[in-house]
Motif scaffolding. Sequence first.
Motif, PDB file in Angstrom:
ATOM      1  N   UNK A   1      17.458  17.736 -10.515  1.00 53.90           N
ATOM      2  CA  UNK A   1      18.791  17.262 -10.870  1.00 53.90           C
ATOM      3  C   UNK A   1      19.386  18.125 -11.982  1.00 53.90           C
ATOM      4  N   UNK A   2      18.584  18.418 -12.992  1.00 57.11           N
ATOM      5  CA  UNK A   2      19.040  19.257 -14.114  1.00 57.11           C
ATOM      6  C   UNK A   2      19.335  20.671 -13.630  1.00 57.11           C
ATOM      7  N   UNK A   3      18.416  21.231 -12.831  1.00 59.06           N
ATOM      8  CA  UNK A   3      18.573  22.612 -12.357  1.00 59.06           C
ATOM      9  C   UNK A   3      19.817  22.758 -11.489  1.00 59.06           C
ATOM     10  N   UNK A   4      20.055  21.811 -10.579  1.00 57.51           N
ATOM     11  CA  UNK A   4      21.201  21.918  -9.671  1.00 57.51           C
ATOM     12  C   UNK A   4      22.513  21.773 -10.433  1.00 57.51           C
ATOM     13  N   UNK A   5      22.507  20.991 -11.502  1.00 60.26           N
ATOM     14  CA  UNK A   5      23.709  20.928 -12.350  1.00 60.26           C
ATOM     15  C   UNK A   5      24.029  22.314 -12.896  1.00 60.26           C
TER      16      UNK A   5
ATOM     17  N   UNK B   1      23.054  19.146   0.954  1.00 57.68           N
ATOM     18  CA  UNK B   1      21.610  18.993   1.175  1.00 57.68           C
ATOM     19  C   UNK B   1      21.283  17.518   1.345  1.00 57.68           C
ATOM     20  N   UNK B   2      20.385  17.207   2.255  1.00 59.02           N
ATOM     21  CA  UNK B   2      19.919  15.829   2.442  1.00 59.02           C
ATOM     22  C   UNK B   2      18.420  15.785   2.171  1.00 59.02           C
ATOM     23  N   UNK B   3      17.996  14.816   1.365  1.00 56.01           N
ATOM     24  CA  UNK B   3      16.594  14.677   0.976  1.00 56.01           C
ATOM     25  C   UNK B   3      16.090  13.299   1.375  1.00 56.01           C
ATOM     26  N   UNK B   4      14.838  13.231   1.826  1.00 58.95           N
ATOM     27  CA  UNK B   4      14.306  11.943   2.317  1.00 58.95           C
ATOM     28  C   UNK B   4      13.855  11.011   1.194  1.00 58.95           C
ATOM     29  N   UNK B   5      13.588  11.569  -0.008  1.00 58.98           N
ATOM     30  CA  UNK B   5      13.185  10.754  -1.147  1.00 58.98           C
ATOM     31  C   UNK B   5      14.247  10.850  -2.235  1.00 58.98           C
ATOM     32  N   UNK B   6      14.011  10.188  -3.368  1.00 59.91           N
ATOM     33  CA  UNK B   6      14.950  10.324  -4.478  1.00 59.91           C
ATOM     34  C   UNK B   6      14.833  11.710  -5.075  1.00 59.91           C
TER      35      UNK B   6
ATOM     36  N   UNK C   1      20.361  11.738  -1.406  1.00 61.95           N
ATOM     37  CA  UNK C   1      18.949  11.370  -1.416  1.00 61.95           C
ATOM     38  C   UNK C   1      18.769  10.004  -0.771  1.00 61.95           C
ATOM     39  N   UNK C   2      17.606   9.405  -0.924  1.00 59.22           N
ATOM     40  CA  UNK C   2      17.300   8.147  -0.246  1.00 59.22           C
ATOM     41  C   UNK C   2      18.196   7.000  -0.701  1.00 59.22           C
ATOM     42  N   UNK C   3      18.774   7.128  -1.901  1.00 63.94           N
ATOM     43  CA  UNK C   3      19.515   6.019  -2.502  1.00 63.94           C
ATOM     44  C   UNK C   3      21.014   6.239  -2.510  1.00 63.94           C
TER      45      UNK C   3
ATOM     46  N   UNK D   1       0.840  -1.195   0.000  1.00 63.00           N
ATOM     47  CA  UNK D   1       0.000   0.000   0.000  1.00 63.00           C
ATOM     48  C   UNK D   1       0.879   1.250   0.000  1.00 63.00           C
ATOM     49  N   UNK D   2       2.045   1.098  -0.656  1.00 66.12           N
ATOM     50  CA  UNK D   2       3.035   2.181  -0.668  1.00 66.12           C
ATOM     51  C   UNK D   2       2.641   3.253  -1.671  1.00 66.12           C
ATOM     52  N   UNK D   3       2.680   4.479  -1.229  1.00 69.76           N
ATOM     53  CA  UNK D   3       2.317   5.600  -2.095  1.00 69.76           C
ATOM     54  C   UNK D   3       3.169   5.627  -3.357  1.00 69.76           C
ATOM     55  N   UNK D   4       4.474   5.330  -3.201  1.00 72.42           N
ATOM     56  CA  UNK D   4       5.393   5.388  -4.341  1.00 72.42           C
ATOM     57  C   UNK D   4       5.019   4.455  -5.468  1.00 72.42           C
TER      58      UNK D   4
END
Length: 574
Positions: free
Chosen positions: A538-542, A527-532, A556-558, A403-406
């Motif tokens: 990703x494009x913008x930060x590059x 920066x630390x993010x809880x999801x991917x 990120x999470x991975x 029942x995972x939202x992802x």
Amino acid sequence: MANLESLVQRCAAFSHIKQLQAYFITTGNFQSCRTRSKLLDLCAVAPFGSLSFAIVIFRQIRSPFTNDFNAIIRGLIQSPEPSTAFQWYRTMQRGSFRLDALTCSFTLKACARVLAATEALQLHANIVRFGFMADALLATTLLDVYAKVGDLGNARKVFGEMPRRDIASWNSLILGLAQGDQASEALDLFKRMEVDGLTPNEVTVLGALSACSRMGDFKEGEKIHGFIRNAKLELNVQVCNAVIDMYANCGFVDKAYGVFDDMGCNKSLVTWNTMVMAFAMDGDGHKALELFEQMDGAGLQPDAVTYLAVLCACNHAGLVEDGLRLFNTMGRHGVQPNVKHYGSVVDLLGRAGRLKEAYDIINSMPVMPDVVLWQSLLGACQIYKDVEMAEIASRNLVEMGSNNCGDFVLLSNVYAAHERWNDVGRVRDAMKNRDVKKVPGFSYIEVNGMRHKFFTDDKSNAKWKEIYSKLDEIRFKIKEIGYVAETSLVLHDIGEEEKENQLCYHSEKLAVAFGLISTNEGTPIQVIKNLRICGDCHVVIKHISKIYEREIIVRDRVRFHRFRDGSCSCRDYW
């Protein structure tokens, strides 16, 4: 009496215990002699004893002493069924037998083994009622139980009420906080130790380093590493492993490798595994493979954890053939692949677009596939927009009760990529009917010792107007160099301009913008993010890393993404 005690102390085999029991009975001392409790304790706990025989002896006692009960409860702690200790404890209560601090301490240790939160609360009430809280060792045991079961509120309460705190009590709370998603509080407690005049030991620094790893707090982690060097704790392999893990989780794999290299021959298998995984998280598959090959020269056999780490490295670096080769040679080292190894290979093939091969591996597995395997395949289907395979993976996840939202979001992504808005709506309806809760994405950044947390479209920060102004500036600058928003990631049948606006204020963008306005030019931003990380982010930060000449590290999470001069360490493969 002294002679009987010396006889008990001289018991060195189970046959001696049986002979001494027979002696107690024949001399008439069995029912009245308190030395009997020591014999019972020896029988229940000693490596050559027998808990079942100890219970047989206990059943023959007409009026057991408190120490007789304590001996059995202590033996049960180490048995395959430690929860049975609660029944003996309750028998004492119901039978009006006197409980002492040792009775409570032994039963609490049984609670710790089976993570029995309810029983721990009941014991706590009795400990207060009996006036045992003044016993520092008992209070520390109670604190340790609360920390292990995750009841950190009561752990703090016990800690605050303790009349005397020893290094064990501090360590218990620090470890509990570090492992219970309250890493910041764990570090605060670590700093308070100095004020109380206590010197941290190996266990303390393990807890503090664990907190730094979870938070990605490099500065505090580096200070703790300095303390470790000054206190000569670097000879402890477990501590060094924790330092390597801390640096790796903070994104400083070079520093992690420096510690690894300095250990010389004083490395354990865990050391090698930790370093291989560090390279894996950093996306450096080639170095991970190189280290894996060096293990043989160091006389170490890889285990299941080693293979999982190196497969993870191949996965993150897109080294498909290397990953498959290693997976197929696991048996030569006596390591049987488990579901996690299969999951890594499925993910490896899926990311490379070899969806059919990934699906075939799932179907050919000798073990039952778990939810993560199908989620990995579904994630690959999103990348390659494969509707048919996505539906197969989604159907299996539903059948497994996930029942995972992802899972629902990924299927929606695939439908949205093909502009199948009716299907997107159907998935949304399914989410509502199943009461699926979406996990909110958030990012955080630490500046000047303070942590700042951001959600999408967040305006709670005191500098939110400056942050949004900076993002508008960024948006203007990156469009000048050809940036086009990845609006296909927005799962709504709305206009392109509205889609673009929805992408502007994702949590990771807000955190990076805050870093730009709050730190000196040229300073790295972490920066630390809880999801991917989002594909558009990703494009913008590059682009940001190039325009503003900043190194930006996003965990990120991975894995880690290290942005520098317009490119990312993942080489756009994640």
